[in-house]
Structures are given as C-alpha cells and as structure tokens.
Design a protein around this motif. Structure first.
Motif, PDB file in Angstrom:
ATOM      1  N   GLY A 262       0.832  -1.208   0.000  1.00 37.83           N
ATOM      2  CA  GLY A 262       0.000   0.000   0.000  1.00 37.83           C
ATOM      3  C   GLY A 262       0.863   1.253   0.000  1.00 37.83           C
ATOM      4  O   GLY A 262       0.633   2.187  -0.779  1.00 37.83           O
ATOM      5  N   ARG A 263       1.879   1.265   0.881  1.00 34.60           N
ATOM      6  CA  ARG A 263       2.762   2.437   0.976  1.00 34.60           C
ATOM      7  C   ARG A 263       3.514   2.667  -0.336  1.00 34.60           C
ATOM      8  O   ARG A 263       3.689   3.807  -0.772  1.00 34.60           O
ATOM      9  N   LEU A 264       3.968   1.578  -0.951  1.00 36.89           N
ATOM     10  CA  LEU A 264       4.686   1.715  -2.226  1.00 36.89           C
ATOM     11  C   LEU A 264       3.732   2.235  -3.315  1.00 36.89           C
ATOM     12  O   LEU A 264       4.105   3.108  -4.118  1.00 36.89           O
ATOM     13  N   SER A 265       2.507   1.739  -3.292  1.00 38.68           N
ATOM     14  CA  SER A 265       1.505   2.221  -4.265  1.00 38.68           C
ATOM     15  C   SER A 265       1.323   3.729  -4.111  1.00 38.68           C
ATOM     16  O   SER A 265       1.246   4.470  -5.099  1.00 38.68           O
ATOM     17  N   TYR A 301      15.715  -5.827   0.752  1.00 39.20           N
ATOM     18  CA  TYR A 301      15.753  -5.549  -0.684  1.00 39.20           C
ATOM     19  C   TYR A 301      16.566  -6.621  -1.424  1.00 39.20           C
ATOM     20  O   TYR A 301      16.142  -7.113  -2.469  1.00 39.20           O
ATOM     21  N   GLU A 302      17.704  -6.995  -0.842  1.00 42.75           N
ATOM     22  CA  GLU A 302      18.540  -8.054  -1.442  1.00 42.75           C
ATOM     23  C   GLU A 302      17.737  -9.348  -1.600  1.00 42.75           C
ATOM     24  O   GLU A 302      17.798 -10.020  -2.618  1.00 42.75           O
ATOM     25  N   GLY A 313      15.956 -10.266 -12.001  1.00 41.76           N
ATOM     26  CA  GLY A 313      16.235  -9.285 -10.949  1.00 41.76           C
ATOM     27  C   GLY A 313      15.507  -7.959 -11.124  1.00 41.76           C
ATOM     28  O   GLY A 313      15.712  -7.036 -10.350  1.00 41.76           O
ATOM     29  N   ASN A 314      14.646  -7.850 -12.177  1.00 38.98           N
ATOM     30  CA  ASN A 314      13.877  -6.612 -12.338  1.00 38.98           C
ATOM     31  C   ASN A 314      12.622  -6.682 -11.477  1.00 38.98           C
ATOM     32  O   ASN A 314      11.892  -7.663 -11.530  1.00 38.98           O
ATOM     33  N   SER A 315      12.380  -5.633 -10.718  1.00 40.34           N
ATOM     34  CA  SER A 315      11.311  -5.705  -9.731  1.00 40.34           C
ATOM     35  C   SER A 315       9.944  -5.846 -10.401  1.00 40.34           C
ATOM     36  O   SER A 315       9.709  -5.387 -11.527  1.00 40.34           O
ATOM     37  N   VAL A 329       3.128  -3.812 -11.366  1.00 41.16           N
ATOM     38  CA  VAL A 329       4.012  -2.684 -11.701  1.00 41.16           C
ATOM     39  C   VAL A 329       5.441  -3.208 -11.750  1.00 41.16           C
ATOM     40  O   VAL A 329       5.910  -3.850 -10.803  1.00 41.16           O
ATOM     41  N   LYS A 330       6.113  -2.968 -12.878  1.00 40.02           N
ATOM     42  CA  LYS A 330       7.480  -3.474 -13.039  1.00 40.02           C
ATOM     43  C   LYS A 330       8.509  -2.356 -12.890  1.00 40.02           C
ATOM     44  O   LYS A 330       8.185  -1.186 -13.057  1.00 40.02           O
ATOM     45  N   ASP A 331       9.732  -2.786 -12.651  1.00 40.92           N
ATOM     46  CA  ASP A 331      10.892  -1.887 -12.669  1.00 40.92           C
ATOM     47  C   ASP A 331      10.750  -0.667 -11.760  1.00 40.92           C
ATOM     48  O   ASP A 331      10.997   0.466 -12.166  1.00 40.92           O
ATOM     49  N   VAL A 332      10.344  -0.907 -10.534  1.00 41.85           N
ATOM     50  CA  VAL A 332      10.304   0.188  -9.546  1.00 41.85           C
ATOM     51  C   VAL A 332      11.746   0.460  -9.116  1.00 41.85           C
ATOM     52  O   VAL A 332      12.525  -0.476  -8.886  1.00 41.85           O
ATOM     53  N   ALA A 333      12.110   1.739  -8.993  1.00 41.74           N
ATOM     54  CA  ALA A 333      13.493   2.094  -8.633  1.00 41.74           C
ATOM     55  C   ALA A 333      13.832   1.549  -7.244  1.00 41.74           C
ATOM     56  O   ALA A 333      13.024   1.687  -6.310  1.00 41.74           O
ATOM     57  N   PRO A 334      15.023   0.956  -7.092  1.00 44.03           N
ATOM     58  CA  PRO A 334      15.426   0.388  -5.795  1.00 44.03           C
ATOM     59  C   PRO A 334      15.305   1.397  -4.649  1.00 44.03           C
ATOM     60  O   PRO A 334      14.879   1.033  -3.553  1.00 44.03           O
ATOM     61  N   GLU A 335      15.652   2.693  -4.910  1.00 43.28           N
ATOM     62  CA  GLU A 335      15.586   3.686  -3.816  1.00 43.28           C
ATOM     63  C   GLU A 335      14.164   3.801  -3.262  1.00 43.28           C
ATOM     64  O   GLU A 335      13.972   3.997  -2.057  1.00 43.28           O
TER      65      GLU A 335
END
Ligand SMILES: NC(=O)c1ccc[n+]([C@@H]2O[C@H](COP(=O)([O-])OP(=O)(O)OC[C@H]3O[C@@H](n4cnc5c(N)ncnc54)[C@H](O)[C@@H]3O)[C@@H](O)[C@H]2O)c1
Ligand SMILES: [Zn+2]
Length: 345
Positions: A262-265, A301-302, A313-315, A329-335
């Motif tokens: 939810g927070r990431l969304s 994250y690892e 390894g692509n999110s 949702v793909k390829d969210v930035a690691p940060e």
C-alpha cells in the motif's frame, strides 16, 4: 450451509461450507478405499473420528512445514500401499495447508493420480490453499519447488474446526482474508475482526474470502495472468520470512507486506493515504504487525532479488490503485523500495 461451484480444467467441483460437516462424514458419499492423511496435531482432534466414520485408514505425518518434503511423500506412498489404496480410491487431506499440499501431491501422483478431497482445518487452508489445484512440497533448496496441479473432487469446510486453531494461526489466516478483501471485496475488511469462536460469523467470513480466490483461479487456472494478483504483499512477505530466517510466520509477514504494498503504491502515485491508513487500521484491529522492527531494509531488498517472480532481478510488484483495483508494476526504482521499507521500521 453454503456451496460454491468451481469451474476448473479437468473437472468442476464444489466447496461446501457447513458447521458440523466433520460429524456427518458418512453422508459425504466417498467412493472406493479411503485414506485420510493428516498430522499428529489434527489426528486426535478430528482425524481418528473421521476415519471411523469413513471406515478409512489414517496416515499421520509430523506437524510442521519442515515435513512438507519428498521424504514424507515417500512414507505416505508406502502407507497408501499398505492401506490397499488403489486407482479407484480417495485421499482425504485433513489439516492446514501443509497437509493439504503434501497429501494433495500424494493424490496427484500415487498410481498416476487418485481422487482427492480437501478438508481444510486452518483459516489459511480454508480461504486459500485448498482451492485452486496447486499441490506440492519443498526441497532443501527452496519452498514449493516440486508440485503439480491437482483439482480436488470436493472441498469440505467445517468452520467448527476453527475453534481449536491456535489464535496466532487464526490471525495469520486473517492476513490472507485481508488480502482478498483488498483485491476484490471491501466488506471482508470489516468482517475480518470477527471471533474465531463465533462459528456462524467465521463461516460467512470463509465463504466471502474463498469466493475471491475462486473468482481469480477460474479466470486464470494456470497463473498466466491475473492469478498473480494473489501475490499482493507477498514479495515483501517472502523477503521478511527469509531475512528473519523464518522466525516471522508467513501470515504476519503478509500482513506487514500488504501495508508495504500500500505504501509503495502511494509513493508511486497510484493511491492516496486513505488506503494505506485503512490497511494499517485493519492490521491493528486484528493484531497483525504493522512494522518490520529490526529487519534491515537493505537485506530485505537483497532478498527480493531472489524472488522467483522477479524476472532477471527486475522488480515486479502487485500494487493497488484502490480496493479492488490491483495491477502489476514493473521496474520500480530500488531507492523507492528501500525508502518504503525504511518507513516501516
Ligand atoms: N497450494 C496453495 O495454493 C497454497 C496457498 C497458500 C499456502 N500454501 C501452503 O500452505 C502452508 C501453510 O498452511 P497453514 O497456514 O494452514 O499452516 P499449517 O498447515 O502448518 O497449519 C498451522 C498449524 O495449525 C495447526 N492446525 C491446523 N488446523 C487446526 C485446527 N483446526 N485445530 C488445531 N490446530 C490446527 C496445524 O497442525 C499447524 O500446527 C504452507 O506450506 C504454504 O506453502 C499453499
Ligand atoms: Zn500467502
């Protein structure tokens, strides 16, 4: 009583949800030799009486995910031979998801397949693992690495069994119920606060929650598209389980995983804070964890990198635009992922 018809490749089946069903097993109409597979906890509670009613043999595996293995399967095969189970017989899987997955795999493979009846006794098994046809066991290298699709002949749910389920397991099952609520049925979010000892309310909860899974697996039986939505919160949850060396139970990890999703969304602009607040409140009400405590965000994250659902390894996350509006949702930035995890410490 409630009956839900499921359309599945290889045959339709019914899920019956009815208090007292386990006491009326003589009327289940099972065919051929019957073998009840259960574990050492469930056998004295329900297994022995069920086997007496069905005139069946009981095979008992030890209790615990660590026994969901090929070694256990080999012992169960031997037990099936000794019990005289032939191709016309039936395996009854009586227990939580561990028994369901293991006994289901036995039924899928013994003599190239015998009939399977799922009798789930944990909340998670009732609303999730007993439906959808996935069965299998773990390997030392990882969870659920060996398996098959095996549709049950029927799924028989007796909500009275929930009264003996340890409270912590009840809450863990609620995490999946909340997940189903977020995916498709907002009313489930209200219903999730019911007591496990109120059999009538628990029956209604199971009925509504399993319907969400049924609707999804009917549309996508082999997980080629929207069945992936059932992984909501699970990318985070698997990392939490792994980094905590499985000290966090799956359901508790899913709870905080739902909040993380939810927070990431919200961070990605898909939804407002009303949704994340709603998730946090419901977790609080049912006493599921809302924070990650001392788990290190970088390590989490690892761990996500090794998730088999992340291609190269692509999110890849299941996120929410709102209740009932999940999307991949793909390829969210690691940060952004790490920042979300830090907020939940
Ligand atoms: N096949 C699928 O689609 C699918 C989906 C989700 C999860 N799973 C699998 O399900 C498993 C987890 O299932 P679970 O959460 O039910 O765990 P579990 O089977 O280990 O059951 C949890 C505990 O509760 C006990 N228990 C169960 N019912 C009880 C009752 N009525 N009274 C008293 N004690 C009871 C069990 O003996 C166990 O100790 C995992 O292996 C997971 O991989 C499979
Ligand atoms: Zn889960």
């Amino acid at each position: 009583m409630a009956a839900i018809r499921v359309t599945a490749p290889g045959g339709d089946y019914d899920i019956l949800i009815e208090p007292g069903l386990l006491r009326r097993a003589a009327s289940w109409g099972l065919r051929g030799r019957v073998v009840v597979i259960t574990n050492t906890t469930i056998a004295p509670l329900y297994g022995e009486s069920l086997a007496r009613q069905l005139d069946a043999a009981v095979l008992t595996m030890p209790d615990g995910e660590q026994y969901k293995t090929l070694e256990t399967v080999a012992e169960l095969y031997a037990g099936c031979v000794s019990a005289g189970l032939d191709r016309g017989g039936t395996v009854v899987a009586l227990g939580g998801g561990v028994v369901g997955d293991t006994a289901g795999f036995v039924a899928a493979t013994y003599m190239r397949g015998v009939r399977l009846v799922q009798v789930p006794t944990s909340l998670l098994a009732m609303v999730d693992s007993s439906v959808g046809g996935k069965v299998g066991v773990d390997l030392p290298q990882g969870k659920n690495l060996v398996g098959a699709f095996k549709q049950p002949d029927k799924v028989l749910v007796d909500p009275e069994t929930l009264t003996t389920l340890p409270e912590r397991e009840w809450r863990c099952g609620l995490a999946e119920v909340i997940k189903h609520g977020l995916l498709a049925d907002p009313e489930l979010l209200e219903m999730a606060s019911c007591s496990q000892n109120n059999t009538q309310q628990a029956a209604e909860l199971v009925c509504r929650a399993v319907q969400v899974k049924v609707d999804v697996v009917q549309q996508d039986p082999f997980e080629q598209s929207i069945r992936a939505h059932l992984n909501l919160g699970h990318t985070f949850a698997h990392a939490v389980e792994q980094v905590s060396s499985y000290r966090w139970p799956h359901g508790e990890a899913v709870g905080v995983g739902l909040l993380a999703a939810g927070r990431l969304s919200h961070k990605l602009g898909l939804c407002g804070t009303d949704l994340t607040e709603q998730i946090e409140t419901i977790l609080q009400i049912v006493q599921l964890p809302q924070r990650l405590g001392n788990l290190d965000p970088e390590l989490l994250y690892e761990a996500m990198h090794t998730d088999k659902k992340w291609q190269n390894g692509n999110s890849r996350f299941v996120l929410l635009r709102g209740v009932g509006r999940a999307e991949i949702v793909k390829d969210v930035a690691p940060e952004v992922i790490i920042a979300t995890l830090k907020e939940l410490q």
